[in-house]
Enzyme design. Structure first.
Site, PDB file in Angstrom:
ATOM      1  N   LYS A 101      45.794  31.817  40.987  1.00 49.15           N
ATOM      2  CA  LYS A 101      47.106  32.216  40.179  1.00 49.15           C
ATOM      3  C   LYS A 101      48.157  33.673  40.460  1.00 49.15           C
ATOM      4  CE  LYS A 101      43.616  29.133  38.265  1.00 49.15           C
ATOM      5  NZ  LYS A 101      43.754  28.084  38.672  1.00 49.15           N
ATOM      6  N   TYR A 104      37.370  29.789  29.983  1.00 49.12           N
ATOM      7  CA  TYR A 104      38.117  29.146  31.470  1.00 49.12           C
ATOM      8  C   TYR A 104      36.841  27.402  31.188  1.00 49.12           C
ATOM      9  CZ  TYR A 104      38.616  26.378  35.729  1.00 49.12           C
ATOM     10  OH  TYR A 104      38.792  25.930  37.036  1.00 49.12           O
ATOM     11  N   ASP A 146      37.192  38.337  33.248  1.00 45.57           N
ATOM     12  CA  ASP A 146      38.338  37.942  33.767  1.00 45.57           C
ATOM     13  C   ASP A 146      39.412  37.886  33.373  1.00 45.57           C
ATOM     14  OD1 ASP A 146      39.681  35.951  35.072  1.00 45.57           O
ATOM     15  OD2 ASP A 146      38.077  33.961  35.250  1.00 45.57           O
ATOM     16  N   ARG A 193      32.365  37.942  59.191  1.00 44.51           N
ATOM     17  CA  ARG A 193      32.862  37.338  57.673  1.00 44.51           C
ATOM     18  C   ARG A 193      32.095  38.693  56.497  1.00 44.51           C
ATOM     19  NH1 ARG A 193      26.879  36.832  57.321  1.00 44.51           N
ATOM     20  NH2 ARG A 193      26.755  35.481  58.769  1.00 44.51           N
TER      21      ARG A 193
END
Ligand code: PLP
Length: 394
Positions: free
Chosen positions: A211, A113, A186, A60
């Site tokens: 993406k 978005y 972004d 982690r």
């Protein structure tokens, strides 16, 4: 168009994309000098002291496959630190929740978005009591008017999903720096290949790696790159300890692999998108095409100034009825109707039809027209894409 050469001189973008991940592998103790970073699935690592101390103890916190990807992401964005998250939304929410305290002030571009918009309005504002102020960031002075000495974060997306609007990263970064406010961008739609927010003055570049970075529609992931050590410490703490929302080793491997072909894919996406945009622009049933690479885009000059290319994302407004749009979508053979973007295959989405619950009705300036069609242009043969659209359009 010279950004990559200026920035990397000796290590040009294409070279970094192919090779950057290897360094981490070779410095990995006990490594076998693999040409690609192997997938380290171990959740924990043997403890040792002194010279034998292991740089990884628990996956982690850090994992060799993730470290390879994070290094690769940082180098591609031209930043110091990279972090890989379980999704783009995990990267975005971690940035906002780590940098904006409850009751704080966040200024965001009003065109973002739909998931980011919902996060801002429903979680960040309603749940954490943050004063979220949306402004039309196409005009930097609107950002300037909204910020004050108590503002905790400025947020923007450029180009935006799905309206393909831009904001001037350098001008907003100057405003952010004047007020000592972190500025996050972004960069998903452009990818680091076509736009370098950190170089233009932003403090944080964020991606949905789902993406273009991964590029093959087979992994959900997110990334943050920053030059700021303090911001990095806060975000790394959230990723590793607080939220534990890091990317899995297998997905890290997939994204690392995808990145190797990012430049080749992006050039091809752009070439096809330009051909599709020009076909649509000339079609009498298309009212408007939104593509920053077209001279008709109202921010074409800004696009040419701050981007070195325009990617495969575009949208257009259909001049007709919803029944005609449905018939058009049904007739397509190569473009697959579906959400998401940035993969090698061409996808087409009508937000009002396919994701009605996500469509913004927040204000007149950000409303998504009912007949807006968004296309993620893939890397199939240009003539096949053109032919598919030409045949399916009424
Ligand atoms: N940012 C942009 C611009 C997006 O288009 C998306 C998803 O479509 C996201 C962030 C969220 O990414 P993810 O789906 O990986 O959480």
């Amino acid at each position: 168009m010279t950004r990559h050469d200026d920035r990397f001189r000796e290590n040009r973008f294409e070279t970094l994309a192919v090779g950057a991940a290897e360094n981490a592998t070779h410095s990995d103790k006990g490594g076998t000098s693999d040409v690609i970073p192997p997938i380290h699935l171990s959740s924990t690592f043997e403890w040792a002291s002194g010279d034998d101390a292991n740089e990884h103890d628990y996956s982690r916190k850090s994992n060799p496959t993730r470290a390879a990807l994070e290094e690769q992401l940082a180098r591609l964005e031209g930043g110091e630190h990279g972090l890989a998250f379980a999704s783009g939304m995990a990267a975005i929410s971690t940035t906002m929740l780590s940098l904006v305290p409850p009751g704080g002030h966040l200024v965001s571009s009003d065109s973002v978005y739909s998931g980011t918009e919902k996060l801002l309005t429903e979680s960040i504002a309603n749940h954490f009591g943050v004063n979220v102020e949306f402004v039309d960031a196409r005009e930097p002075e609107n950002v300037d008017a909204a910020v004050d000495s108590d503002t905790d974060l400025i947020w923007a997306e450029t180009p935006t999903n799905p309206l393909m609007r831009l904001c001037d990263i350098r001008s907003i970064a100057d405003i952010a720096h004047d007020h000592a406010i972190p500025f996050g961008v972004d960069n998903t739609f452009a990818s680091p290949y076509f736009q370098a927010p950190l170089e233009l003055g932003a403090d944080i570049a964020v991606h949905s790696t789902t993406k273009y970075l991964n590029g093959h529609s087979d992994s959900i992931g997110g990334a943050i790159v920053t030059d700021d050590d303090e911001i990095f410490e806060k975000l790394a703490f959230s990723q590793q300890i607080g939220f534990g929302n890091m990317l899995s080793p297998f997905d890290c491997y997939l994204v690392t692999r995808g990145i190797k072909t990012l430049p080749a894919r992006m050039d091809h996406h752009q070439e096809n998108a330009m051909a599709v945009a020009r076909l649509l622009e000339a079609h009498d049933r298309v009212a408007r095409v939104h593509y920053p690479g077209l001279e008709s885009h109202p921010q074409y000059d800004l696009a040419a100034k701050q981007m070195s290319g325009y990617s495969g994302m575009l949208s257009f407004e259909f001049d007709g009825t919803m029944a005609e749009i449905e018939a058009f979508i049904d007739s397509l053979e190569i473009f697959t109707p579906g959400t998401s973007l940035g993969g090698v295959e061409s996808l087409i989405e009508v937000p009002s039809l396919m994701i009605p619950d996500k469509v913004s009705h927040r204000s007149d300036t950000t409303e998504i027209p009912e007949t807006l069609v968004r296309i993620s242009v893939g890397i199939e043969h240009t003539d096949d894409l053109r032919e598919d659209l030409r045949t399916a359009l009424p």
